[in-house]
Design an enzyme around this catalytic site. Sequence first.
Site, PDB file in Angstrom:
ATOM      1  N   HIS A 121      -3.359  -5.805   1.077  1.00  0.00           N
ATOM      2  CA  HIS A 121      -2.663  -5.987   2.351  1.00  0.00           C
ATOM      3  C   HIS A 121      -2.576  -7.458   2.767  1.00  0.00           C
ATOM      4  CE1 HIS A 121      -2.498  -1.744   3.771  1.00  0.00           C
ATOM      5  NE2 HIS A 121      -3.499  -1.607   2.926  1.00  0.00           N
TER       6      HIS A 121
ATOM      7  N   GLU B  60      -0.780  -8.699   5.042  1.00  0.00           N
ATOM      8  CA  GLU B  60      -0.648  -8.791   6.502  1.00  0.00           C
ATOM      9  C   GLU B  60      -1.999  -8.723   7.207  1.00  0.00           C
ATOM     10  OE1 GLU B  60      -0.195  -6.124   4.789  1.00  0.00           O
ATOM     11  OE2 GLU B  60      -0.938  -4.382   5.894  1.00  0.00           O
TER      12      GLU B  60
ATOM     13  N   CYS C 184       0.835  -1.207   0.000  1.00  0.00           N
ATOM     14  CA  CYS C 184       0.000   0.000   0.000  1.00  0.00           C
ATOM     15  C   CYS C 184       0.869   1.256   0.000  1.00  0.00           C
ATOM     16  CB  CYS C 184      -0.969  -0.061   1.180  1.00  0.00           C
ATOM     17  SG  CYS C 184      -2.350   1.073   0.990  1.00  0.00           S
TER      18      CYS C 184
END
Lengths: 83, 228
Positions: free
Chosen positions: B195, B197, B86
């Site tokens: 994302h 994560e 990002c």
Amino acid sequence: MYKIKVYVTLKQGVLDPQGKAVEKALHTMDYDQVQDVRVGKYMELIMEKSENVGSKVEEMCQRLLANPVIEDYRYEMEEVVGQ
Amino acid sequence: MKFAVVVFPGSNCDVDMFHAIQDELGEEAVFVPHSEYDLSSFDAILLPGGFSYGDYLRSGAIARFAPIMKAVQEAADEGKPVLGVCNGFQILLESGLLPGAMKQNRDVKFMCRNVKLRVENNKTMFTNQYESGESIVIPIAHGDGNYECDDTTWEEMIKNNQIVFRYDGHNPNGSKDDIAGIMNKRGNVLGMMPHPERAVDSLLGSKDGIRLFQSILILWRENHVVTS
């Protein structure tokens, strides 16, 4: 002292999403004459007087103020009286 | 394996990144502030998402001049894995570690939702635990994810298999050629808008992201086998 006015816009040929949204809004307001809208940025720099102001401004535009991959820039310089 | 999570003023996915490495992958993660100069003791560098320097001027434009970025460049030159997610991706673009630039989303609004991605290249240090062409679910959360580059750069990336992820089905932000993630020519620097994560536990809605981190770890272990 110099006052530098820097104008940054997306390059011609690069679609400007914000410009398109503004253009559509103007059309809904019946401003049918509007052909294209590009939204950009305007910055003012106050710089000390020196011989190479122009090349410094050019360098700052290239390195930070604009992203040459997608943006065009131009600037105007005018001499102003310092404080 | 030791991962650096670089923290800029305005980073806000740094804790998620730390959690993914430390708790889900089970490896060591360390927060490293933007003002540091040295990353030589780390095996991999992670640039997390967020709004570094308030996204002033352009996303990532100011962060790229932070002291830590010289060390990120050095790590990339040494061939260490560097992942930007990002805002981390935007910083990699601004710093020239990856080609192209990011524009505002096509619909001029911030988008936060799960999207489907297609793994276009699974022969990388980031994607070797995925199937080629596999469809995975990873969330996006960005306002400037509309990837742009000139056609010469784009053709070059296709030729070198540098396009790692594409949006599968719906393109949420108008990015060129549905691009969601690209890597450098050498293959050790990956930038992606979604994302991973945030997709490391089924409680979060998807665990498709964990295999990205496992890919980095597995390849690293293969290259660091103790042969005594």
